[in-house]
Design an enzyme around this catalytic site. Structure first.
Site, mmCIF file in Angstrom:
data_model
loop_
_atom_site.group_PDB
_atom_site.id
_atom_site.type_symbol
_atom_site.label_atom_id
_atom_site.label_comp_id
_atom_site.label_asym_id
_atom_site.label_seq_id
_atom_site.Cartn_x
_atom_site.Cartn_y
_atom_site.Cartn_z
ATOM 1 N N SER A 1 0.809 -1.173 -0.001
ATOM 2 C CA SER A 1 0.035 -0.076 0.075
ATOM 3 C C SER A 1 0.854 1.243 0.022
ATOM 4 O O SER A 1 1.921 1.386 0.688
ATOM 5 C CB SER A 1 -0.940 -0.039 1.301
ATOM 6 O OG SER A 1 -1.678 1.130 1.230
ATOM 7 N N GLY A 2 0.602 2.328 -0.836
ATOM 8 C CA GLY A 2 1.226 3.427 -0.861
ATOM 9 C C GLY A 2 0.396 4.639 -0.468
ATOM 10 O O GLY A 2 -0.626 4.616 -0.094
ATOM 11 N N SER B 1 -2.130 4.459 -3.736
ATOM 12 C CA SER B 1 -2.577 3.321 -4.325
ATOM 13 C C SER B 1 -2.355 2.120 -3.617
ATOM 14 O O SER B 1 -1.506 2.158 -2.357
ATOM 15 C CB SER B 1 -1.898 3.052 -5.837
ATOM 16 O OG SER B 1 -0.535 2.928 -5.529
ATOM 17 N N VAL C 1 -1.752 -2.008 -3.746
ATOM 18 C CA VAL C 1 -1.134 -3.032 -4.706
ATOM 19 C C VAL C 1 -1.435 -4.610 -4.189
ATOM 20 O O VAL C 1 -1.478 -4.896 -3.258
ATOM 21 C CB VAL C 1 0.363 -3.296 -4.916
ATOM 22 C CG1 VAL C 1 0.988 -4.363 -5.847
ATOM 23 C CG2 VAL C 1 0.720 -1.777 -5.128
ATOM 24 N N ASP D 1 13.403 8.453 -9.008
ATOM 25 C CA ASP D 1 13.393 7.874 -7.531
ATOM 26 C C ASP D 1 14.394 6.387 -7.509
ATOM 27 O O ASP D 1 13.691 5.624 -6.973
ATOM 28 C CB ASP D 1 12.068 7.386 -7.139
ATOM 29 C CG ASP D 1 11.682 7.568 -5.771
ATOM 30 O OD1 ASP D 1 12.642 7.750 -4.964
ATOM 31 O OD2 ASP D 1 10.738 6.758 -5.390
#
Length: 753
Positions: free
Chosen positions: A21-22, A25, A27, A136
Site C-alpha cells: 500500500s502506498g 494506491s 497493490v 526515484d
C-alpha cells in the site's frame, strides 16, 4: 474501495491478496486467468478517484511505464478504467528488495556490487532511450528476483521528458536525491545517475553518504557537503569502482557521466581492470579522495554558488527544500506549485547557516570576505556601527519570522514528523529519514506510519498492532535464524504509510524445520539401531565402516550433518574396530595340495576343511576349488577350505546293468547374483552326485567355466550314466570359488539293455 480475495476484474484478473500500500494506491497479487500467469495490480485509492488531477497523473504514470520493455525493468501490462476503479496491471516479481538485501548482508562485495549495478544501469539506460527519467532511483525500488535478475521498479512515478521541460519538482527519497532535484531545478538523465551512484555507495559500504537530523539537513548535505570516499570505510574497494561511484555522484551534472551506457561500459571494465585509470574524472577527484582520507573537508558548492541558485540566499533555499521534501511524491500533482513570486523570502547571512556557517559573501549585498549580511552597501557612507546595528536587527527579525513559519506549518499539519522522541507501542511511527511525508506535509486522519514488530513475540506484536488499529494477517514459516514464536517479517514494513483499520501481513517463525541428531542420541546406538531410528524419521541413511581404536565395533562413531531437513540424507560412520593388517587370499585352484599348503603358510594363513572329489579334468592331488575367493583380504591366521581332486573315477568292473538319466533345463544366474548381474561373473561347474549323505560319490559333467552373471546356463544332458548302479541321484551346479552348491536337480535313472 478495498478489493477482497476472490474478486474478479475485467472477468479476467482474480484478486488473491493485498501485497502493499502506498500514499495513493494499493497493490494486490492477482491471477490472470486468460494468460494463466500471476500479476500485480496497482489500484488507485477510492478517495482520489473523483479527483481528475490524480486520475490523470495515475494514467500518465502508467503510459510512461507501459512503453518500457526490458529484462531489468518491472513491466507494465495494461492500464484499465472499470467504473470507479482505475488500476495498472504489472509484472509480479518474487524476490527481495536491494535495500533489504544490503541490510541482511551488512555490505556487498565489490564484484557483487558491480554485477547488480550493471543490471540496474541497463534498466535505466533502456528508460532513458525512451526519454523517461525515473527520478526515484533507490535500493527500495530495485528487486532481486529468485533467479538472481535485478529489476528496477516503480517507473510509474517517472514522466516523459521533452525538450520543453524546464524544471520539475524534487522527487525521490532524500538519501538518494540529486542536488538539482533537491533545489527544484532542472532534472535530466544525469539525475538518475547521481542516485545510482549513491546506491552503489550504499551497496559497497553498507551506509548512505549523507545523514542528518531531518530531511532538509540531508538535502542540504547533498548540495554542500563533500562525499567521504568509499575507501575510507572499505579500504579494499577497487580504485575503479570508487572512481565510478564518485563520478556518478558529482554535485554538478556536467561532471557526471553523460549517459547510463557510459556507466555500464566503465563498470564492465571494472570487472577485469581494478586500477580505474580509464575513468575520465575531473581534476579535483583524486584531491578529494586524498583530503577525505586525511580528515580534511572539501566543500563542493561554495557559498557564492549557493547564493546563485535561482538568486536565493540560504534561508530561502532551506524554506524551498522544506516545501519540496515535505511532499508525498507518490501523491504529487501533475504540475509543481511554484514558490509565490509576490512574497520576498526571508534572508539570513550565509554565516548563520548549518554547522556554524562559512565566512564569505552572505545575505543580500553583504561585503565579500566580512561574513556580514542583511544590509546593502550603496556607498552612502553609513558608519560601521550603524551597519552592525542594522545587520543585527535584520538577523533578529529573520529568526523571528522563521520561528513563526515553523510554528504555523507544524500547527497546520505536523510538517516536521522527523523528531527523535520515543513512542508508545502501537502508536504511529515517525517517518524515517528516507521516507517522504504525505500530502502537503501531514498524514490524513485515516493514515498512520506502520509500527515495527519484527523480532517481537507473536502475542506482543498482535497487541501492538491492535493499539494502532491494524489487523494482523499471519502466516507461519520455518527459519533457521529466527526463534520460534517471533515475528520474522512484516509487510508493509516499519515506517510505511498505511490506512487505519488496514491489514499487515506477518510471518511468524516456526523455528528450524531441521532434525537435530544430537538430541536423538545417535552416538549411543549401534549402526543398525541408529539406521532404524533415522529411517523412522523419514531420513535417507547410508552406512560407512571406519576403523576406530576407541569406539566398539558396530557402534556409531559420528554422523554428517548434525542437523538435516526432513527427508534429507544422513551419513553414518560405524566402527569396524581397531585397525588390523590383512593379507589377500592366495589363488589355490589347479595347484598341487602341497604347493597350496605352502602358499597359505607364506601368507600367514592355514588350511580349513578339505575334501576329495573325483575329476577327469584336474590332476589327482591338485585343488579343484577353494572356499574363499583369491584376493579376499583376511586377518592373519584365517583358514581357507578347499577341494582336492582324486583323479578320474576308475571302474573296477562293468556293471551288470546300465542305468541312464537325462535332463534339459536352463538356470538363470541372475537369480544368484541379483541387480548388476551383467557387470559380474561367476565360475561354476556341473557334477553328478550319488551315494549317501555320509559317503557321497561325485562325477564332473562340465568342468569349471567362468560366465557372466546375466547369462542363462544350459543344463542339457541326454545320457547320464549312474555311478554306483543305482536309479537315484542328483545333478548339482557348484560355485567353484566358494565350493557352495547353488542349484540341485533330482535325477531318476532307468535301466538300459
Amino acid at each position: 474501495m478495498m478489493l477482497r480475495p476472490g474478486t474478479f476484474l475485467q472477468d479476467r484478473y482474480e484478486i488473491l491478496e493485498q501485497v502493499g500500500s502506498g500514499g495513493m494506491s494499493v497493490v494486490y497479487k492477482a491471477q490472470c486467468h486468460k494468460l494463466n500467469r500471476m500479476v500485480a495490480i496497482k489500484v488507485l485509492k477510492e478517495e482520489f478517484c473523483n479527483d481528475s488531477n490524480f486520475v490523470s497523473k495515475f494514467k500518465m504514470e502508467a503510459q510512461a511505464a507501459a512503453g518500457l520493455t526490458h529484462p531489468n525493468i518491472v513491466g507494465v501490462y495494461d492500464v484499465i478504467d472499470e467504473g470507479k476503479l482505475h488500476y495498472i496491471v504489472m509484472e509480479l516479481v518474487e524476490g527481495i528488495t536491494l535495500k533489504n538485501y544490503i541490510a541482511k548482508k551488512g555490505r556487498l562485495e565489490p564484484m557483487e556490487t558491480i554485477g547488480i549495478a550493471i543490471q540496474v544501469a541497463q534498466g535505466i539506460a533502456a528508460a532513458h532511450e525512451q526519454h523517461i527519467i525515473h527520478r526515484d532511483i533507490k535500493p527500495q525500488n530495485m528487486i532481486i528476483s529468485r533467479d538472481g535478475k535485478v529489476k528496477v521498479a516503480d517507473f510509474g512515478i517517472a514522466r516523459a521528458v521533452s525538450a520543453q521541460t524546464l524544471s520539475s519538482a524534487a522527487m525521490g527519497s532524500v538519501h538518494y536525491i540529486s542536488p538539482e532535484q533537491a533545489r527544484g531545478g532542472f532534472s535530466d538523465e544525469r539525475s538518475d545517475l547521481y542516485s545510482l551512484g549513491i546506491t552503489m555507495y550504499e551497496m559497497v559500504t553498507g551506509r548512505v553518504p549523507y545523514e542528518g537530523e531531518n530531511t532538509v539537513s540531508i538535502a542540504l548535505a547533498h548540495l554542500e557537503d563533500a562525499m567521504v570516499p568509499p575507501s575510507v570505510y572499505v579500504p579494499a574497494i577497487p580504485a575503479s569502482l570508487e572512481r565510478i561511484i564518485l563520478k556518478c555522484s558529482e554535485k554538478k551534472p556536467e561532471r557526471r557521466y553523460a549517459s547510463a551506457n557510459e556507466v555500464i561500459a566503465d563498470l564492465r571494465k571494472a570487472l577485469v581492470q581494478s586500477d580505474g585509470g580509464y575513468v575520465q574524472d575531473n581534476p579535483r577527484m583524486q584531491d578529494r579522495i586524498q583530503e577525505s582520507r586525511m580528515g580534511g573537508e572539501t566543500v563542493q558548492i561554495s557559498g557564492e554558488e549557493l547564493s546563485q541558485i535561482k538568486g536565493w540566499n540560504r534561508s530561502k533555499l532551506e524554506l524551498e527544500l522544506t516545501r519540496n521534501l515535505a511532499r508525498d511524491f507518490d501523491e504529487e500533482a501533475a504540475t509543481r506549485r511554484p514558490y509565490p513570486e509576490d512574497r520576498e523570502p526571508v534572508r539570513i547571512s550565509s554565516n548563520t547557516g548549518r554547522n556554524g556557517g562559512r565566512n564569505g559573501s552572505g545575505g543580500r549585498g553583504g561585503r565579500p570576505g566580512t561574513g556580514r549580511g542583511g544590509s546593502r552597501d550603496d556607498g552612502d557612507g553609513a558608519s560601521p556601527g550603524i551597519e552592525r546595528l542594522l545587520a543585527g536587527a535584520g538577523i533578529l527579525v529573520a529568526i523571528i519570522i522563521v520561528a513563526v513559519l515553523i510554528a504555523v506549518f507544524s500547527r497546520l499539519g505536523g510538517l516536521f514528523h522527523l523528531g527523535t522522541g520515543s513512542r508508545e507501542p502501537g502508536a504511529a511511527t515517525e517517518a524515517p529519514a528516507d521516507v517522504t511525508l504525505g500530502g502537503e506535509g501531514s498524514l490524513s486522519s485515516t493514515e498512520l506510519y506502520m509500527p515495527g514488530i519484527v523480532g517481537l513475540p507473536e502475542d506482543a506484536a498482535e497487541a501492538q498492532l491492535k493499539e494502532a488499529f491494524i489487523t494482523m494477517k499471519r502466516t507461519y514459516a520455518y527459519f533457521d535464524d529466527v526463534e520460534k514464536g517471533l515475528v520474522a517479517s512484516q509487510d508493509p514494513e516499519e515506517g510505511e504509510i498505511v490506512q487505519k483499520g488496514g491489514t499487515v501481513n506477518v510471518v511468524i517463525s516456526n523455528g528450524s524445520d531441521k532434525i537435530d541428531l544430537t538430541k536423538l542420541g545417535v552416538k549411543e546406538l549401534d549402526g543398525a539401531a541408529a539406521e532404524q531410528l533415522l529411517t523412522s524419521k523419514g531420513l535417507v541413511v547410508s552406512l560407512t565402516e571406519e576403523e576406530s581404536d576407541t569406539v566398539e565395533k558396530g557402534r556409531v562413531i559420528r554422523y554428517e550433518p548434525e542437523q538435516v531437513p526432513a527427508g534429507g540424507a544422513v551419513k553414518l560412520f560405524v566402527s569396524s574396530g581397531p585397525h588390523v593388517d590383512t593379507v589377500p587370499a592366495p589363488y589355490l585352484v589347479g595347484k598341487p595340495e602341497e604347493e597350496a599348503i605352502a602358499l597359505l603358510a607364506e601368507s600367514g594363513l592355514s588350511p580349513g576343511d578339505t575334501s576329495v572329489q573325483s575329476s577327469a579334468e584336474v590332476p589327482r592331488g591338485s585343488v579343484i576349488s577353494q572356499g574363499i575367493g583369491a584376493g579376499t583380504p583376511l586377518a592373519p591366521g584365517s583358514k581357507i577350505s578347499y577341494v582336492v581332486s582324486s583323479g578320474p573315477e576308475e571302474m573296477t568292473a562293468a556293471p551288470k546293468q546300465r542305468y541312464v538319466a537325462s535332463i534339459s533345463e536352463v538356470y538363470d544366474l541372475s537369480n544368484l547374483i541379483g541387480p548388476g548381474a551383467g557387470s559380474s561373473s561367476v565360475t561354476v561347474m556341473i557334477r553328478l552326485r550319488q551315494g549317501t549323505d555320509s559317503d557321497p560319490v561325485y562325477k564332473v559333467l562340465t568342468s569349471a567355466v567362468t560366465i557372466k552373471g546375466d547369462v542363462l546356463l544350459p543344463v542339457n544332458y541326454t545320457s547320464i550314466e549312474s555311478i554306483d548302479g543305482t536309479d537315484q541321484g542328483c545333478l548339482e551346479i557348484v560355485d567353484v570359488d566358494s565350493g557352495a552348491v547353488i542349484k540341485t536337480y533330482p535325477l531318476t535313472f532307468f535301466a538300459m539293455d
